[in-house]
Design an enzyme around this catalytic site. Structure first.
Site, PDB file in Angstrom:
ATOM      1  N   GLN A   1      -9.720   9.227   7.843  1.00 11.50           N
ATOM      2  CA  GLN A   1      -9.559   7.808   8.205  1.00 11.50           C
ATOM      3  C   GLN A   1      -8.478   7.196   7.321  1.00 11.50           C
ATOM      4  O   GLN A   1      -8.079   6.052   7.540  1.00 11.50           O
ATOM      5  CB  GLN A   1     -10.875   7.047   8.002  1.00 11.50           C
TER       6      GLN A   1
ATOM      7  N   ALA B   1     -16.179  12.070  -5.944  1.00 10.56           N
ATOM      8  CA  ALA B   1     -15.637  13.176  -5.150  1.00 10.56           C
ATOM      9  C   ALA B   1     -14.992  14.248  -6.028  1.00 10.56           C
ATOM     10  O   ALA B   1     -15.077  15.447  -5.724  1.00 10.56           O
ATOM     11  CB  ALA B   1     -14.611  12.633  -4.153  1.00 10.56           C
TER      12      ALA B   1
ATOM     13  N   CYS C   1       7.535   1.813  17.030  1.00  9.55           N
ATOM     14  CA  CYS C   1       8.183   0.715  17.769  1.00  9.55           C
ATOM     15  C   CYS C   1       7.177   0.151  18.775  1.00  9.55           C
ATOM     16  O   CYS C   1       6.709   0.887  19.668  1.00  9.55           O
ATOM     17  CB  CYS C   1       9.425   1.226  18.515  1.00  9.55           C
TER      18      CYS C   1
ATOM     19  N   ARG D   1       0.833  -1.207   0.000  1.00 11.96           N
ATOM     20  CA  ARG D   1       0.000   0.000   0.000  1.00 11.96           C
ATOM     21  C   ARG D   1       0.861   1.248   0.000  1.00 11.96           C
ATOM     22  O   ARG D   1       0.526   2.257  -0.627  1.00 11.96           O
ATOM     23  CB  ARG D   1      -0.938  -0.014   1.209  1.00 11.96           C
TER      24      ARG D   1
ATOM     25  N   HIS E   1      -6.519   7.165  11.935  1.00  9.76           N
ATOM     26  CA  HIS E   1      -6.150   5.746  11.813  1.00  9.76           C
ATOM     27  C   HIS E   1      -4.666   5.577  11.519  1.00  9.76           C
ATOM     28  O   HIS E   1      -4.247   4.511  11.087  1.00  9.76           O
ATOM     29  CB  HIS E   1      -6.990   5.073  10.710  1.00  9.76           C
TER      30      HIS E   1
ATOM     31  N   VAL F   1      -4.861   6.573   5.459  1.00 11.54           N
ATOM     32  CA  VAL F   1      -3.465   6.524   5.934  1.00 11.54           C
ATOM     33  C   VAL F   1      -2.499   7.007   4.842  1.00 11.54           C
ATOM     34  O   VAL F   1      -1.287   7.001   5.046  1.00 11.54           O
ATOM     35  CB  VAL F   1      -3.123   5.086   6.397  1.00 11.54           C
ATOM     36  N   ASP F   2      -3.083   7.450   3.702  1.00 12.95           N
ATOM     37  CA  ASP F   2      -2.226   8.021   2.649  1.00 12.95           C
ATOM     38  C   ASP F   2      -1.946   9.479   2.983  1.00 12.95           C
ATOM     39  O   ASP F   2      -2.571  10.058   3.881  1.00 12.95           O
ATOM     40  CB  ASP F   2      -2.913   7.879   1.266  1.00 12.95           C
TER      41      ASP F   2
ATOM     42  N   ASP G   1     -22.077   6.412  -3.072  1.00 11.05           N
ATOM     43  CA  ASP G   1     -23.283   5.645  -2.700  1.00 11.05           C
ATOM     44  C   ASP G   1     -23.769   6.113  -1.335  1.00 11.05           C
ATOM     45  O   ASP G   1     -22.999   6.687  -0.570  1.00 11.05           O
ATOM     46  CB  ASP G   1     -22.936   4.138  -2.610  1.00 11.05           C
TER      47      ASP G   1
END
Ligand code: APR
Length: 232
Positions: free
Chosen positions: A90, A218, A116, A58, A108, A92-93, A202
């Site tokens: 939300q 979007a 660590c 990812r 997130h 993580v990019d 949706d």
């Protein structure tokens, strides 16, 4: 007190047109991977190599993706809106940041950071990360992605709640409303007097909680909404 604070919750759908997969759409990540194996602390304990391989892939996708017109429009809103604009993502990019948004909270976690598991130290993640990578602070071979997994506590919740409580407008973009606490933000914002708007392809699971919902991609909905909001 002026209610010119806007809180925007984003989900995987805002990055879909940048080529990053969503989770629950057709062919979504959770239709191809077992989330218990790659997105829980138990899964990481069982097979850290599998989890690192999932997030390394990812991270590589993110590196080749680019922000889209929706990310760009939110950066313009932050720049030109007279009040505060807070993006609670939300995702993580790092596409919001690469589009120029600065006021972003990743509830997130982020693919761009390593954590660590032994001492809690965080550092910039290499493209390829492995559990045996020694922690720069304590040396332990307990490296994990700095991602909040199912069953773990999301980041920045106190700041998110404080901002929701004084928002004049709450907007959700590209999220299915499946995962709490994020899915409950619309009701919290409305309880404290915010107007609420959903911009989504949706209907989400929480669509009926919004004052208004608009359907579409979007990259069309968000620029149009921002332009109308900023129109003199
Ligand atoms: N434009 C707008 N909305 C879109 C687009 C698009 N181009 N493509 C998909 N969507 C919408 C879908 O209709 C869906 O409602 O985005 C939403 C994506 O939903 P999910 O795949 O469930 O992603 P998300 O809501 O972000 O998931 C929340 O679940 O697994 C966890 O941690 C993970 O952060 C994730 C959380």
């Amino acid at each position: 007190m002026p209610r010119d604070t806007i809180v925007i919750l984003t989900g995987a759908g805002i990055s879909a047109e940048s080529g990053l997969g969503t989770f629950r759409d057709v062919d979504g990540l959770w239709t191809r991977y077992d989330l218990n194996a790659v997105a829980t602390p138990e899964g990481f304990a069982r097979n850290p190599a599998l989890v690192h391989a999932f997030y390394n892939a990812r991270r590589a996708n993110c590196a080749t993706a680019a922000p889209n017109a929706a990310h760009d429009a939110l950066a313009r809103l932050e720049r030109d809106w007279p009040g505060e604009v807070l993006i609670v993502t939300q995702n993580v990019d790092d596409l919001h940041e690469r589009a120029g948004s600065r006021n972003v909270l990743h509830m997130h976690g982020e693919l761009s950071r390593a954590l660590c598991a032994a001492c809690g130290h965080r550092w910039p993640a290499p493209l390829e990360m492995h559990a045996a990578d020694p922690c720069p602070a304590c040396g332990a071979a307990a490296t994990r992605p700095d991602i909040v997994w199912f069953g773990e506590i999301p980041y920045h919740m106190a700041e998110i709640d404080r901002t929701l409580d004084r928002a004049g407008l709450f907007v959700a973009i590209g999220t299915s409303g499946n995962v709490y606490p994020a899915a409950g933000f619309v009701r919290e914002a409305a309880l404290f007097g915010a107007r609420t708007l959903e911009l989504n392809l949706d209907p989400s699971d929480t669509a009926t909680d919004f004052d208004e919902t608009r359907r579409g991609p979007a990259t069309e909905l968000v620029p149009a909404w921002v332009s109308a909001l900023l129109a003199p």
